[in-house]
Design a protein around this motif. Structure first.
Motif, PDB file in Angstrom:
ATOM      1  N   TYR A 126       0.837  -1.205   0.000  1.00  0.00           N
ATOM      2  CA  TYR A 126       0.000   0.000   0.000  1.00  0.00           C
ATOM      3  C   TYR A 126       0.871   1.254   0.000  1.00  0.00           C
ATOM      4  CZ  TYR A 126      -2.593   3.936   1.774  1.00  0.00           C
ATOM      5  OH  TYR A 126      -3.100   5.206   1.934  1.00  0.00           O
ATOM      6  N   VAL A 127       1.889   1.288   0.865  1.00  0.00           N
ATOM      7  CA  VAL A 127       2.743   2.466   0.987  1.00  0.00           C
ATOM      8  C   VAL A 127       3.454   2.774  -0.329  1.00  0.00           C
ATOM      9  CG1 VAL A 127       4.806   3.392   2.121  1.00  0.00           C
ATOM     10  CG2 VAL A 127       3.057   2.243   3.462  1.00  0.00           C
ATOM     11  N   ALA A 128       3.876   1.733  -1.056  1.00  0.00           N
ATOM     12  CA  ALA A 128       4.539   1.930  -2.340  1.00  0.00           C
ATOM     13  C   ALA A 128       3.632   2.668  -3.310  1.00  0.00           C
ATOM     14  CB  ALA A 128       4.965   0.589  -2.922  1.00  0.00           C
ATOM     15  N   ASN A 129       2.331   2.368  -3.265  1.00  0.00           N
ATOM     16  CA  ASN A 129       1.369   3.046  -4.134  1.00  0.00           C
ATOM     17  C   ASN A 129       0.979   4.417  -3.582  1.00  0.00           C
ATOM     18  OD1 ASN A 129       0.502   1.119  -6.421  1.00  0.00           O
ATOM     19  ND2 ASN A 129       0.408  -0.201  -4.624  1.00  0.00           N
ATOM     20  N   GLU A 130       0.932   4.527  -2.259  1.00  0.00           N
ATOM     21  CA  GLU A 130       0.570   5.799  -1.631  1.00  0.00           C
ATOM     22  C   GLU A 130       1.528   6.911  -2.061  1.00  0.00           C
ATOM     23  OE1 GLU A 130      -0.532   6.551   2.880  1.00  0.00           O
ATOM     24  OE2 GLU A 130       1.644   6.562   2.610  1.00  0.00           O
ATOM     25  N   GLY A 131       2.808   6.575  -2.141  1.00  0.00           N
ATOM     26  CA  GLY A 131       3.801   7.573  -2.510  1.00  0.00           C
ATOM     27  C   GLY A 131       3.688   8.061  -3.943  1.00  0.00           C
ATOM     28  N   LEU A 147     -10.601   2.879   6.205  1.00  0.00           N
ATOM     29  CA  LEU A 147     -10.463   2.608   4.776  1.00  0.00           C
ATOM     30  C   LEU A 147      -9.536   3.641   4.150  1.00  0.00           C
ATOM     31  CD1 LEU A 147     -11.455   1.077   2.191  1.00  0.00           C
ATOM     32  CD2 LEU A 147     -13.240   2.828   2.030  1.00  0.00           C
ATOM     33  N   ASN A 148      -8.674   3.171   3.253  1.00  0.00           N
ATOM     34  CA  ASN A 148      -7.804   4.050   2.460  1.00  0.00           C
ATOM     35  C   ASN A 148      -8.109   3.812   0.987  1.00  0.00           C
ATOM     36  OD1 ASN A 148      -6.688   4.068   5.052  1.00  0.00           O
ATOM     37  ND2 ASN A 148      -4.608   4.296   4.300  1.00  0.00           N
ATOM     38  N   LEU A 149      -8.246   4.884   0.229  1.00  0.00           N
ATOM     39  CA  LEU A 149      -8.486   4.803  -1.205  1.00  0.00           C
ATOM     40  C   LEU A 149      -7.458   5.673  -1.923  1.00  0.00           C
ATOM     41  CD1 LEU A 149     -12.340   5.257  -0.998  1.00  0.00           C
ATOM     42  CD2 LEU A 149     -11.243   3.200  -1.880  1.00  0.00           C
ATOM     43  N   LEU A 150      -6.801   5.100  -2.921  1.00  0.00           N
ATOM     44  CA  LEU A 150      -5.769   5.811  -3.671  1.00  0.00           C
ATOM     45  C   LEU A 150      -6.177   5.967  -5.126  1.00  0.00           C
ATOM     46  CD1 LEU A 150      -2.585   3.901  -2.424  1.00  0.00           C
ATOM     47  CD2 LEU A 150      -3.572   6.004  -1.461  1.00  0.00           C
ATOM     48  N   THR A 151      -6.098   7.181  -5.637  1.00  0.00           N
ATOM     49  CA  THR A 151      -6.261   7.414  -7.069  1.00  0.00           C
ATOM     50  C   THR A 151      -4.867   7.558  -7.660  1.00  0.00           C
ATOM     51  OG1 THR A 151      -8.366   8.558  -6.730  1.00  0.00           O
ATOM     52  CG2 THR A 151      -7.267   8.881  -8.846  1.00  0.00           C
TER      53      THR A 151
END
Length: 218
Positions: A35-40, A157-161
Motif C-alpha cells: 500500500y505504501v509503495a502506491n501511496e507515494g 479505509l484508504n483509497l488511492l487514485t
C-alpha cells in the motif's frame, strides 16, 4: 542507506531503504508495504479513520506514544517501535513534493476525542490537524457520533487514485492488510466513502469542533 545518498534517492519513494523495508519482516502488517509503495505515487488519497489520528497526520510525539504503548503491551520490541516511527516519517516526507496529492480525510469523532499521551501531546496533535485543514490540497471532515446508523463505513479505509486514474483500496484487520484492485469491489467502497463524506461535518464545522476540543488541553 549510504547507497541512497550516492544515487540521490534518499527519502524518495524510490529509495533503496524503502524497498528493503518492503521485504523485511517487521512491525508492518502484511499488505501494508505494498500500500505504501502506491501511496507515494498517488495523485489523490482518501482516508477514513476510527479511534486514532491517521498516520499521515500524526505528529512525531503522538506516533511515538502509540508505538511505545505497543512495546509496553509486549506486541512489538523497542527496536521495531523505532522502525515504525521512522517509517511513518518517511511516508509523510514522500508526500511533500512539487505536486502533492489531494488528500480527503474523514475522521470519526473518536479520533479527536480519544486522549493519546498527555495534554501537551494532544494539544500539538490537534494543532497539527488545524494546520492540515488550512492547506489548499487537503480537506478534513469529522464524522460526528450523531451520525449513528447513517455511517456507511464501520472500519478504517484508504483509497488511492493513481496517475492513470485507477483507484485502489486498502483495509486492515487485526492481523493483516489487504489491497483491493477489483473494480466492482473498489467502486462499492468508494460509494460508501462518498456517503460518509456527505453526512460528515463540513470542514468549517470540523475546524470549529477541533478548536473546541483543543481548549481542554490548553
Amino acid at each position: 542507506m549510504q547507497m541512497d545518498e550516492i544515487l540521490g534517492t534518499k527519502g524518495s519513494v524510490d529509495s533503496l531503504e524503502r524497498e528493503w523495508y518492503k521485504t523485511r519482516p517487521g512491525p508492518l502488517l502484511e499488505g501494508f508495504p505494498e500500500y505504501v509503495a502506491n501511496e507515494g505515487k498517488a495523485v489523490e488519497i482518501r482516508l477514513y479513520e476510527i479511534g486514532i489520528v491517521p498516520g499521515l497526520l500524526q505528529t512525531p510525539a503522538y506516533a511515538r506514544c502509540l508505538a511505545d504503548s505497543n512495546v509496553r503491551r509486549g506486541t512489538i520490541t523497542p527496536g521495531r517501535a523505532d522502525r515504525r516511527v521512522r517509517f511513518l516519517a518517511e511516508r509523510q516526507a514522500a508526500l511533500v513534493r512539487e505536486r502533492p496529492p489531494m488528500m480527503l480525510m474523514v475522521l470519526d469523532e473518536s479520533c479527536v476525542r480519544r486522549r493519546v499521551g498527555g495534554p501537551a501531546i494532544m494539544a500539538e496533535q490537534l494543532d497539527r490537524l488545524l494546520e492540515v485543514a488550512a492547506s489548499p490540497n487537503t480537506m478534513v471532515q469529522i464524522a460526528p457520533y450523531e451520525m449513528g446508523e447513517h455511517r456507511a463505513l464501520d472500519l478504517p479505509l484508504n483509497l488511492l487514485t493513481m496517475p492513470d486514474m485507477t483507484v485502489l483500496a486498502y483495509a486492515e484487520s487485526q492481523i493483516r492488510g489487504h489491497m483491493e484492485r477489483n473494480t466492482d469491489s473498489v467502486l462499492a467502497l468508494l460509494k460508501n466513502y462518498h456517503q460518509v463524506q456527505a453526512e460528515a461535518l463540513s470542514q468549517a464545522a470540523t475546524v470549529a469542533m477541533i478548536r473546541e476540543v483543543r481548549k481542554a488541553f490548553s
